[in-house]
Each structure stands twice: as C-alpha cells, then as structure tokens.
Design a protein around this motif. Structure first.
Motif, PDB file in Angstrom:
ATOM      1  N   CYS A 141      35.710  -9.136 -21.987  1.00  0.00           N
ATOM      2  CA  CYS A 141      35.768  -7.682 -21.256  1.00  0.00           C
ATOM      3  C   CYS A 141      35.927  -7.815 -19.918  1.00  0.00           C
ATOM      4  O   CYS A 141      35.353  -8.650 -19.176  1.00  0.00           O
ATOM      5  CB  CYS A 141      34.327  -7.048 -21.375  1.00  0.00           C
ATOM      6  N   ALA A 142      36.974  -6.956 -19.162  1.00  0.00           N
ATOM      7  CA  ALA A 142      37.322  -6.959 -17.787  1.00  0.00           C
ATOM      8  C   ALA A 142      36.390  -6.318 -16.934  1.00  0.00           C
ATOM      9  O   ALA A 142      36.389  -6.130 -15.572  1.00  0.00           O
ATOM     10  CB  ALA A 142      38.706  -6.302 -17.659  1.00  0.00           C
ATOM     11  N   GLY A 143      35.075  -5.763 -17.649  1.00  0.00           N
ATOM     12  CA  GLY A 143      34.004  -5.062 -16.752  1.00  0.00           C
ATOM     13  C   GLY A 143      34.064  -3.388 -16.777  1.00  0.00           C
ATOM     14  O   GLY A 143      35.347  -2.758 -17.194  1.00  0.00           O
ATOM     15  N   HIS A 144      33.328  -2.952 -16.561  1.00  0.00           N
ATOM     16  CA  HIS A 144      33.197  -1.508 -16.361  1.00  0.00           C
ATOM     17  C   HIS A 144      33.029  -0.888 -15.241  1.00  0.00           C
ATOM     18  O   HIS A 144      32.683   0.392 -15.031  1.00  0.00           O
ATOM     19  CB  HIS A 144      31.922  -1.003 -17.518  1.00  0.00           C
ATOM     20  N   ASP A 145      33.002  -1.315 -13.968  1.00  0.00           N
ATOM     21  CA  ASP A 145      32.924  -0.987 -12.624  1.00  0.00           C
ATOM     22  C   ASP A 145      34.072  -0.017 -12.380  1.00  0.00           C
ATOM     23  O   ASP A 145      35.277  -0.335 -12.704  1.00  0.00           O
ATOM     24  CB  ASP A 145      33.134  -2.011 -11.645  1.00  0.00           C
ATOM     25  N   GLY A 146      33.539   1.137 -11.981  1.00  0.00           N
ATOM     26  CA  GLY A 146      34.682   2.158 -11.558  1.00  0.00           C
ATOM     27  C   GLY A 146      35.066   3.047 -12.762  1.00  0.00           C
ATOM     28  O   GLY A 146      35.690   4.004 -12.394  1.00  0.00           O
ATOM     29  N   GLU A 147      34.352   2.768 -13.753  1.00  0.00           N
ATOM     30  CA  GLU A 147      34.639   3.909 -15.116  1.00  0.00           C
ATOM     31  C   GLU A 147      33.898   4.979 -14.670  1.00  0.00           C
ATOM     32  O   GLU A 147      32.736   4.932 -14.069  1.00  0.00           O
ATOM     33  CB  GLU A 147      33.951   3.100 -16.139  1.00  0.00           C
ATOM     34  N   TYR A 148      34.451   6.139 -15.509  1.00  0.00           N
ATOM     35  CA  TYR A 148      33.528   7.299 -15.729  1.00  0.00           C
ATOM     36  C   TYR A 148      32.381   7.569 -16.414  1.00  0.00           C
ATOM     37  O   TYR A 148      32.507   6.565 -17.590  1.00  0.00           O
ATOM     38  CB  TYR A 148      34.353   8.656 -15.690  1.00  0.00           C
TER      39      TYR A 148
END
Ligand SMILES: [Zn+2]
Length: 241
Positions: A141-148
């Motif tokens: 997974c590329a990560g969840h930073d910055g998602e709403y």
C-alpha cells in the motif's frame, strides 16, 4: 408574465448591518417594473440632493443606487419587526427557527484530511461512520496520507501506480495505461476479499504508419507491465502461476 425580462446585477453585495457578524449572503432576484425602478432611483437621487445630474451617473452606479434602495426597503421592514418578533418567540420556537436557518444557510462541513497512524503492520484511519478504524496495512500500500476521511467501506489500500505512455508525432506524449493494485477490505455490498488490479486503458486518435508503430510498441510495453503486475497480484493472493 410571458417573457422573462433581462437580468442585471447584483452589482455589489450589500451589507445589511455592518456592526453585526454576518452569517450568509442571501441572493434574491426581483422582477420589477419601470415605475418601481423610477421610484427607487428618484428616492436615491433625492437623498444625494440631485447630485450629480442623472446623465453623469454611470451604469453601475445607477444599478448600485437602485439595488441599495430596494435592499434598504426590505431590511428596514425586517429590522422594524425584529424587536417585536424576537420578544414573542418561545425558546423552543427560536431553536426550531435557528435549526431551519442552519439547514438552509450553512454549507456542509468540508471533508477532513486523513492523518493515518501506522503501527505493527496496521493503519488507524478516521471514518465518518465508525470513528477510528484500525485495519491491516499491506506492505504494497502506498499509504493514506492526504486522503479525505470517508466511510469505513470506502477505505482502500492502493499500490503505487504503474503507467505506460506513448509519444506520437500527431498527438505528442500521452498515457495509454494506468494500473495499481487495490484492496477495499471493508466493502459491504460487493465484498472484495482479495486485492485486485485496477486498470485504466485509453487511446483515441488517427494515426499514420509511424505513429501506428509508436502505438503498437507502447501497447507491447504496457502489456509486459501488466503481465508483471498480474504475476505480482497472483503472488499477493498466494496463488501459484
Ligand atoms: Zn493502506
């Protein structure tokens, strides 16, 4: 009224009480007659003691004068009634009025930005329907930073993008294939028990022989990338090739 007359303005936003905190800008379109416009302009012009002469007032100032007079008439009537009406309201009715105003005159809250916490192979995310949710975080997974922040069912692990491009003399550079591994482990209506490969293909254009060969070469490179991605996906799912 069979024909809709032309619309002008609003020229400016008119503050109705400069000493109070504004809550909303109320838009209103008034369909008026020539006589009403004449009355409003005459009243405004009289307040200026007839100066400058009407012929010297530019179009925007004429509209500002008329809009101001119409708005003043409306808001003076409301302000005159305010002490009477507010004096008679029960607390319950005042609260019901405020609730109706809040529904009609406030904007929906902006979605907030995710601040994920990663720990021991898991990620903790905010959701709008289940509060904090901790879920296994796959290594790809590329990560969840910055998602709403969204609903729990919308949590999606997305791998790094795989792209293939083409350059044609006629259309310049473009992307013909985008793909990434994806897994939404909390989907409810159509559950997604395993990671999938999300693929988007696109090309649309007319080509001569040189660009045709550029495109077929790009498609072969895209196919090879997809082959590798599919092999990786099978490996992730624990399948043998
Ligand atoms: Zn993830």
């Amino acid at each position: 009224m069979s024909v809709k007359p032309p619309r002008f303005g609003p020229t400016d936003t008119i503050p109705c009480d400069e000493n109070a905190t504004p809550l909303a800008i109320v838009g209103i379109d008034l369909t008026v007659t020539r006589e009403q416009l004449r009355t409003a302009l005459a009243a405004g012009h009289a307040e200026q003691a007839g100066q400058p002469p009407l012929a010297d007032i530019d179009v925007l100032d004429i509209r500002r004068e008329i809009e101001g007079q119409l708005a003043a008439g409306a808001i003076v009537a409301v302000d005159d009634e305010t002490p009477n009406v507010n004096g008679r309201l029960t607390p319950e009715y005042a609260a019901a009025l405020d609730a109706a105003i809040d529904r009609a005159y406030t904007l929906p809250a902006q979605p907030s930005i995710q601040r994920p916490r990663y720990r021991n192979g898991t990620v903790t995310l905010q959701t709008t329907d289940h509060g904090e949710v901790t879920t296994p975080e796959p290594g790809w997974c590329a990560g969840h930073d910055g998602e709403y922040v969204g609903r729990r069912s919308e949590i999606s692990h997305d791998g790094n993008p795989i792209e293939a491009g083409v350059v044609t003399t006629r259309h310049g550079p473009g992307t013909i294939m985008q793909a990434h591994v994806s897994h939404a482990p909390h989907l409810e209506i159509r559950p997604e028990p395993h990671p999938i490969l999300s693929v988007h293909l696109s090309f649309d254009g007319d080509l001569g022989p040189e660009d045709g060969r550029n495109l077929t070469r790009a498609l072969r490179i895209a196919a090879a990338s997809l082959d590798r991605a599919i092999a990786d996906l099978a490996h992730l799912r624990g399948e043998q090739r």
